[in-house]
Design a protein around this motif. Structure first.
Motif, PDB file in Angstrom:
ATOM      1  N   GLY A  30      12.330 -14.076  14.835  1.00  0.00           N
ATOM      2  CA  GLY A  30      11.483 -14.766  15.793  1.00  0.00           C
ATOM      3  C   GLY A  30      11.009 -13.843  16.902  1.00  0.00           C
ATOM      4  O   GLY A  30       9.846 -13.920  17.342  1.00  0.00           O
ATOM      5  N   ARG A  31      11.874 -12.951  17.359  1.00  0.00           N
ATOM      6  CA  ARG A  31      11.497 -12.020  18.422  1.00  0.00           C
ATOM      7  C   ARG A  31      10.440 -11.021  17.947  1.00  0.00           C
ATOM      8  O   ARG A  31       9.488 -10.701  18.671  1.00  0.00           O
ATOM      9  CB  ARG A  31      12.730 -11.281  18.943  1.00  0.00           C
ATOM     10  CG  ARG A  31      13.697 -12.187  19.689  1.00  0.00           C
ATOM     11  CD  ARG A  31      14.795 -11.415  20.388  1.00  0.00           C
ATOM     12  NE  ARG A  31      15.710 -12.319  21.056  1.00  0.00           N
ATOM     13  CZ  ARG A  31      15.486 -12.872  22.246  1.00  0.00           C
ATOM     14  NH1 ARG A  31      14.352 -12.583  22.893  1.00  0.00           N
ATOM     15  NH2 ARG A  31      16.359 -13.687  22.792  1.00  0.00           N
ATOM     16  N   GLU A  32      10.601 -10.528  16.724  1.00  0.00           N
ATOM     17  CA  GLU A  32       9.634  -9.579  16.190  1.00  0.00           C
ATOM     18  C   GLU A  32       8.280 -10.250  15.985  1.00  0.00           C
ATOM     19  O   GLU A  32       7.228  -9.655  16.285  1.00  0.00           O
ATOM     20  CB  GLU A  32      10.141  -8.996  14.863  1.00  0.00           C
ATOM     21  CG  GLU A  32       9.133  -8.126  14.106  1.00  0.00           C
ATOM     22  CD  GLU A  32       8.659  -6.926  14.898  1.00  0.00           C
ATOM     23  OE1 GLU A  32       7.589  -6.385  14.557  1.00  0.00           O
ATOM     24  OE2 GLU A  32       9.343  -6.518  15.876  1.00  0.00           O
ATOM     25  N   LEU A  33       8.302 -11.482  15.470  1.00  0.00           N
ATOM     26  CA  LEU A  33       7.048 -12.205  15.270  1.00  0.00           C
ATOM     27  C   LEU A  33       6.367 -12.461  16.609  1.00  0.00           C
ATOM     28  O   LEU A  33       5.144 -12.321  16.738  1.00  0.00           O
ATOM     29  CB  LEU A  33       7.321 -13.521  14.544  1.00  0.00           C
ATOM     30  CG  LEU A  33       6.098 -14.340  14.109  1.00  0.00           C
ATOM     31  CD1 LEU A  33       5.188 -13.510  13.197  1.00  0.00           C
ATOM     32  CD2 LEU A  33       6.535 -15.617  13.390  1.00  0.00           C
ATOM     33  N   SER A  34       7.143 -12.802  17.627  1.00  0.00           N
ATOM     34  CA  SER A  34       6.594 -13.022  18.968  1.00  0.00           C
ATOM     35  C   SER A  34       5.949 -11.745  19.497  1.00  0.00           C
ATOM     36  O   SER A  34       4.877 -11.775  20.109  1.00  0.00           O
ATOM     37  CB  SER A  34       7.701 -13.484  19.914  1.00  0.00           C
ATOM     38  OG  SER A  34       8.296 -14.676  19.457  1.00  0.00           O
ATOM     39  N   ARG A  35       6.607 -10.596  19.255  1.00  0.00           N
ATOM     40  CA  ARG A  35       6.076  -9.317  19.712  1.00  0.00           C
ATOM     41  C   ARG A  35       4.740  -9.016  19.046  1.00  0.00           C
ATOM     42  O   ARG A  35       3.786  -8.570  19.698  1.00  0.00           O
ATOM     43  CB  ARG A  35       7.078  -8.199  19.410  1.00  0.00           C
ATOM     44  CG  ARG A  35       6.692  -6.835  19.992  1.00  0.00           C
ATOM     45  CD  ARG A  35       7.551  -5.720  19.430  1.00  0.00           C
ATOM     46  NE  ARG A  35       7.324  -5.535  17.997  1.00  0.00           N
ATOM     47  CZ  ARG A  35       6.266  -4.905  17.492  1.00  0.00           C
ATOM     48  NH1 ARG A  35       5.322  -4.431  18.288  1.00  0.00           N
ATOM     49  NH2 ARG A  35       6.139  -4.760  16.185  1.00  0.00           N
ATOM     50  N   ARG A  36       4.652  -9.263  17.729  1.00  0.00           N
ATOM     51  CA  ARG A  36       3.410  -9.015  17.000  1.00  0.00           C
ATOM     52  C   ARG A  36       2.270  -9.888  17.516  1.00  0.00           C
ATOM     53  O   ARG A  36       1.101  -9.482  17.500  1.00  0.00           O
ATOM     54  CB  ARG A  36       3.613  -9.286  15.508  1.00  0.00           C
ATOM     55  CG  ARG A  36       4.564  -8.332  14.817  1.00  0.00           C
ATOM     56  CD  ARG A  36       4.653  -8.657  13.331  1.00  0.00           C
ATOM     57  NE  ARG A  36       5.667  -7.865  12.640  1.00  0.00           N
ATOM     58  CZ  ARG A  36       5.936  -7.946  11.343  1.00  0.00           C
ATOM     59  NH1 ARG A  36       5.209  -8.780  10.578  1.00  0.00           N
ATOM     60  NH2 ARG A  36       6.883  -7.214  10.810  1.00  0.00           N
ATOM     61  N   LEU A  37       2.611 -11.085  17.975  1.00  0.00           N
ATOM     62  CA  LEU A  37       1.592 -12.018  18.451  1.00  0.00           C
ATOM     63  C   LEU A  37       1.278 -11.831  19.931  1.00  0.00           C
ATOM     64  O   LEU A  37       0.324 -12.431  20.446  1.00  0.00           O
ATOM     65  CB  LEU A  37       2.060 -13.466  18.217  1.00  0.00           C
ATOM     66  CG  LEU A  37       2.198 -13.893  16.759  1.00  0.00           C
ATOM     67  CD1 LEU A  37       2.878 -15.262  16.669  1.00  0.00           C
ATOM     68  CD2 LEU A  37       0.827 -13.956  16.090  1.00  0.00           C
ATOM     69  N   GLY A  38       2.107 -11.036  20.624  1.00  0.00           N
ATOM     70  CA  GLY A  38       1.905 -10.844  22.050  1.00  0.00           C
ATOM     71  C   GLY A  38       2.289 -12.076  22.850  1.00  0.00           C
ATOM     72  O   GLY A  38       1.707 -12.349  23.915  1.00  0.00           O
ATOM     73  N   LEU A  39       3.270 -12.832  22.340  1.00  0.00           N
ATOM     74  CA  LEU A  39       3.706 -14.070  22.994  1.00  0.00           C
ATOM     75  C   LEU A  39       5.179 -13.970  23.346  1.00  0.00           C
ATOM     76  O   LEU A  39       5.910 -13.117  22.845  1.00  0.00           O
ATOM     77  CB  LEU A  39       3.488 -15.268  22.067  1.00  0.00           C
ATOM     78  CG  LEU A  39       2.050 -15.563  21.651  1.00  0.00           C
ATOM     79  CD1 LEU A  39       2.045 -16.627  20.564  1.00  0.00           C
ATOM     80  CD2 LEU A  39       1.233 -16.031  22.853  1.00  0.00           C
ATOM     81  N   SER A  40       5.620 -14.860  24.217  1.00  0.00           N
ATOM     82  CA  SER A  40       7.038 -14.901  24.553  1.00  0.00           C
ATOM     83  C   SER A  40       7.828 -15.472  23.375  1.00  0.00           C
ATOM     84  O   SER A  40       7.303 -16.264  22.583  1.00  0.00           O
ATOM     85  CB  SER A  40       7.275 -15.771  25.789  1.00  0.00           C
ATOM     86  OG  SER A  40       7.052 -17.140  25.485  1.00  0.00           O
ATOM     87  N   HIS A  41       9.074 -15.049  23.271  1.00  0.00           N
ATOM     88  CA  HIS A  41       9.933 -15.562  22.207  1.00  0.00           C
ATOM     89  C   HIS A  41      10.094 -17.070  22.323  1.00  0.00           C
ATOM     90  O   HIS A  41      10.155 -17.787  21.317  1.00  0.00           O
ATOM     91  CB  HIS A  41      11.300 -14.881  22.258  1.00  0.00           C
ATOM     92  CG  HIS A  41      12.283 -15.439  21.269  1.00  0.00           C
ATOM     93  ND1 HIS A  41      12.027 -15.486  19.912  1.00  0.00           N
ATOM     94  CD2 HIS A  41      13.520 -15.983  21.448  1.00  0.00           C
ATOM     95  CE1 HIS A  41      13.068 -16.021  19.288  1.00  0.00           C
ATOM     96  NE2 HIS A  41      13.974 -16.333  20.195  1.00  0.00           N
ATOM     97  N   GLY A  42      10.136 -17.574  23.559  1.00  0.00           N
ATOM     98  CA  GLY A  42      10.299 -19.011  23.768  1.00  0.00           C
ATOM     99  C   GLY A  42       9.153 -19.821  23.193  1.00  0.00           C
ATOM    100  O   GLY A  42       9.358 -20.918  22.670  1.00  0.00           O
ATOM    101  N   THR A  43       7.938 -19.286  23.253  1.00  0.00           N
ATOM    102  CA  THR A  43       6.772 -20.010  22.729  1.00  0.00           C
ATOM    103  C   THR A  43       6.891 -20.227  21.232  1.00  0.00           C
ATOM    104  O   THR A  43       6.724 -21.344  20.736  1.00  0.00           O
ATOM    105  CB  THR A  43       5.478 -19.243  23.043  1.00  0.00           C
ATOM    106  OG1 THR A  43       5.295 -19.179  24.459  1.00  0.00           O
ATOM    107  CG2 THR A  43       4.272 -19.946  22.421  1.00  0.00           C
ATOM    108  N   VAL A  44       7.191 -19.153  20.488  1.00  0.00           N
ATOM    109  CA  VAL A  44       7.323 -19.275  19.040  1.00  0.00           C
ATOM    110  C   VAL A  44       8.518 -20.155  18.689  1.00  0.00           C
ATOM    111  O   VAL A  44       8.457 -20.960  17.753  1.00  0.00           O
ATOM    112  CB  VAL A  44       7.475 -17.892  18.387  1.00  0.00           C
ATOM    113  CG1 VAL A  44       7.746 -18.012  16.888  1.00  0.00           C
ATOM    114  CG2 VAL A  44       6.205 -17.062  18.617  1.00  0.00           C
TER     115      VAL A  44
END
Length: 284
Positions: A30-44
């Motif tokens: 989840g953290r890596e996917l959030s990083r790729r999207l430029g979003l906070s981990h909490g959002t994803v």
């Protein structure tokens, strides 16, 4: 802007389940996917739990980051586009249908479930062999059958796990008398019903055949109550289903439950009835 999901819909529940499944399947954290999207981990994380509903554009970006393309991407973006709409008519598709995914998420979130099942043992009460026998008899390929069986097994957790849902089932006499699968499958299923019916959170009552007309004659349905959102009625048919949260419809089905309950056996009489059937199956 993502929509807050305090009034979460079945379609939104299905979307959150799909996002969670795709992220796990991709092997991306989840953290890596959030990083790729430029979003906070909490959002994803909120997208995966259904606490927030992503926009179609958010879903398209997430799917691209997770390597999902083609028809699956198109289907999920379309699901996101209508995630806030309450009523949901769905049609079957290969693999796990959207309406089944929505039902699974409703089961996980529900505080109470009432189901009327005139012809088949409800999914939450099915044994593995009974579920497999039904899937095979319906003509599903073996790989799809096993996927359904695994999902069915996982669904039992809402009834038998920690903080289990309160499940009340009205089941037709034909459902417990029918012969499903190889010899022994139905005997095991009946014994399983007796064991689950002894749990504090499960109520099972058989509705005898030939008791005259009652609202259940119109067909099966499930009523979900949630602690954080309005109740929903779900209809599931052979290759399609519908979720209906309209207040008047929900109230009508509560009245239907009351009417069907009036012609149902008591829980004690139900246990005795199922127990005798189980003994007959064991001797057969």
């Amino acid at each position: 802007m993502p929509v807050d999901s305090n009034g979460v819909t079945p379609r939104a529940r299905a979307l959150s389940a799909a996002i969670r499944s795709i992220r796990e399947r991709s092997g991306v954290s989840g953290r890596e996917l959030s990083r790729r999207l430029g979003l906070s981990h909490g959002t994803v994380s909120h997208w995966e739990t259904g606490r927030r509903i992503p926009t179609p554009e958010d879903v398209a970006s997430l799917l691209t980051a997770a390597g999902v393309t083609g028809s699956e991407k198109k289907r999920l973006v379309e699901l996101a586009r209508h995630a806030g709409e309450p009523n949901w008519l769905t049609v079957g598709m290969p693999g796990i249908p959207q309406q089944l995914a929505g039902a699974v998420e409703c089961e996980r979130a529900a505080s109470a479930i009432v189901e009327w099942a005139p012809m088949v043992v409800p999914g939450l009460l099915q044994t593995t062999d009974y579920s497999r026998a039904i899937s095979l008899a319906s003509g599903l390929p073996v790989h799809e059958t096993e996927a359904r069986v695994m999902l069915r097994t996982a669904r039992r957790e809402v009834v038998t796990g920690k903080n289990p849902v309160h499940l009340s089932v009205l089941i037709g006499e034909n459902a417990v008398k029918d012969k499903i699968g190889e010899p022994g499958v139905m005997a095991d299923q009946l014994q399983h019903l007796l064991e689950l019916g002894a749990r504090d959170n499960v109520v099972i009552r058989v509705v005898p055949a030939r008791v005259g007309w009652h609202p259940g004659v119109a067909g099966p349905f499930v009523l979900y109550d949630f602690p954080d959102s309005p109740p929903v009625v779900h209809f599931e048919h052979y290759s399609s289903g519908a979720f209906v949260p309209d207040d008047d419809d929900v109230q009508a089905y509560r009245h239907a439950v009351d009417s069907i309950s009036r012609v149902a056996l008591t829980t004690a009489a139900t246990s005795e009835f199922i127990g005798k059937l189980a003994e007959q199956r064991e001797r057969a």
